[in-house]
Design a protein around this motif. Sequence first.
Motif, PDB file in Angstrom:
ATOM      1  N   ASP A 198       0.825  -1.206   0.000  1.00 51.59           N
ATOM      2  CA  ASP A 198       0.000   0.000   0.000  1.00 51.59           C
ATOM      3  C   ASP A 198       0.861   1.259   0.000  1.00 51.59           C
ATOM      4  N   LEU A 199       1.945   1.237   0.757  1.00 57.92           N
ATOM      5  CA  LEU A 199       2.832   2.400   0.771  1.00 57.92           C
ATOM      6  C   LEU A 199       3.386   2.676  -0.625  1.00 57.92           C
ATOM      7  N   LEU A 200       3.862   1.631  -1.294  1.00 53.20           N
ATOM      8  CA  LEU A 200       4.447   1.817  -2.630  1.00 53.20           C
ATOM      9  C   LEU A 200       3.405   2.302  -3.625  1.00 53.20           C
ATOM     10  N   ALA A 201       2.197   1.813  -3.520  1.00 58.61           N
ATOM     11  CA  ALA A 201       1.147   2.178  -4.466  1.00 58.61           C
ATOM     12  C   ALA A 201       0.657   3.609  -4.269  1.00 58.61           C
ATOM     13  N   GLN A 202       0.738   4.113  -3.027  1.00 54.19           N
ATOM     14  CA  GLN A 202       0.163   5.420  -2.716  1.00 54.19           C
ATOM     15  C   GLN A 202       1.164   6.565  -2.738  1.00 54.19           C
ATOM     16  N   SER A 203       2.453   6.276  -2.626  1.00 51.32           N
ATOM     17  CA  SER A 203       3.446   7.331  -2.386  1.00 51.32           C
ATOM     18  C   SER A 203       3.939   7.972  -3.677  1.00 51.32           C
ATOM     19  N   ASP A 204       3.947   9.291  -3.689  1.00 50.64           N
ATOM     20  CA  ASP A 204       4.551  10.039  -4.798  1.00 50.64           C
ATOM     21  C   ASP A 204       6.065  10.068  -4.661  1.00 50.64           C
ATOM     22  N   VAL A 205       6.545   9.989  -3.430  1.00 47.69           N
ATOM     23  CA  VAL A 205       7.974   9.897  -3.133  1.00 47.69           C
ATOM     24  C   VAL A 205       8.163   8.791  -2.112  1.00 47.69           C
ATOM     25  N   VAL A 206       9.116   7.884  -2.366  1.00 50.34           N
ATOM     26  CA  VAL A 206       9.474   6.839  -1.404  1.00 50.34           C
ATOM     27  C   VAL A 206      10.906   7.087  -0.966  1.00 50.34           C
ATOM     28  N   SER A 207      11.127   7.179   0.354  1.00 48.98           N
ATOM     29  CA  SER A 207      12.458   7.413   0.899  1.00 48.98           C
ATOM     30  C   SER A 207      12.847   6.236   1.790  1.00 48.98           C
ATOM     31  N   LEU A 208      14.033   5.675   1.548  1.00 48.57           N
ATOM     32  CA  LEU A 208      14.479   4.473   2.254  1.00 48.57           C
ATOM     33  C   LEU A 208      15.263   4.829   3.509  1.00 48.57           C
ATOM     34  N   HIS A 209      14.923   4.162   4.624  1.00 49.55           N
ATOM     35  CA  HIS A 209      15.578   4.418   5.909  1.00 49.55           C
ATOM     36  C   HIS A 209      15.745   3.119   6.686  1.00 49.55           C
ATOM     37  N   LEU A 210      16.241   2.084   6.008  1.00 52.64           N
ATOM     38  CA  LEU A 210      16.452   0.776   6.623  1.00 52.64           C
ATOM     39  C   LEU A 210      17.926   0.538   6.887  1.00 52.64           C
ATOM     40  N   LEU A 211      18.230  -0.189   7.961  1.00 53.70           N
ATOM     41  CA  LEU A 211      19.566  -0.721   8.136  1.00 53.70           C
ATOM     42  C   LEU A 211      19.790  -1.825   7.116  1.00 53.70           C
ATOM     43  N   LEU A 212      21.035  -2.023   6.709  1.00 57.74           N
ATOM     44  CA  LEU A 212      21.359  -3.114   5.793  1.00 57.74           C
ATOM     45  C   LEU A 212      21.616  -4.384   6.595  1.00 57.74           C
ATOM     46  N   THR A 213      20.783  -5.390   6.376  1.00 59.65           N
ATOM     47  CA  THR A 213      20.939  -6.705   6.990  1.00 59.65           C
ATOM     48  C   THR A 213      20.727  -7.754   5.896  1.00 59.65           C
TER      49      THR A 213
END
Length: 314
Positions: A198-213
């Motif tokens: 749902d986030l991907l479908a609704q967002s005009d901008v997607v910003s990544l803030h995940l740790l790399l694991t």
Amino acid sequence: MSVCLREVILLRVVFVDANETLAAVAERVVQLEGLEFSINRDPGIKPDSLPELLKGASVAIIDHTALSREIAEKCTDLRHVVFLGTGARSYMNPEELQAIGITVHTIKGYGDTAVAEFAISLMWAAAKGLATMDRGIREGRWLRTNGLQLTGKTLGLVGFGGIATECSRLALGIGMKVVAWNRTPRSHPGVDFLDVPDLLAQSDVVSLHLLLTDETRGFMSRERLKAMKPGAILVNTARGALIDDEALIEALTHGPLAHAAMDVFDTEPLPAGHPFTRLENVTLSAHSAFRTPEASDNLLAAARDHCRRIMAAS
């Protein structure tokens, strides 16, 4: 009769790869009684030089130099690594080092505001086509792009730690709607938490803030990139390996993405001639989101505090 008392050295620490800016901050900030602290001012040091550099040192402060188990085993006095940031796994395997008696310490929160401001800056630059116009004007072309008005648009934050929290504050302040997803349940005023599709479908901008694991590597897969809203912008100030590069190039070339703005890459420095450098709808920066005087002071103060705790436990 006078007695000359020599300073008791409790801990020997080497900052192995300081650039000019961090070296100056470290000299000022990393001061503790009983600490013998030296700085190697060669940010391009090769990993195979570390065993000689770290002779007699039980703590290494590392900004960006790889430390494999093979090299670490030759650093016979080393017992702790203080990594300047959260992304140690991009440069070393903490579990492998722990197995040979070396503990890796990371630093969180030192640059949350700096990185959030940078992420929002990349979003603005991508939305308005600033880098494209700048390049064109420098080449003698009077380019005029149609920008995306961000007020009223939706920002999707993938991962909701300290940096994303700051991003939400800034985005809400400019009139954006903010949605987010986090691996563990969260709540925050003004932010709607959604599942990833749902986030991907609704967002005009997607910003990544995940740790790399191991679980987040390649998180933005071909399937997830294809599921993004047509015309969306992707911003990455987290880690390059969160994105499948080949799939991203495809999404930028054939849709659905309108633009990608990135401060981090799977290979750094980004190799000359990399496909990202040939795409007009990409904005690039050199892993600099956290580089502000305030963040640098916080970073080295946290490294000093790690050293204090290590001394106290010795």
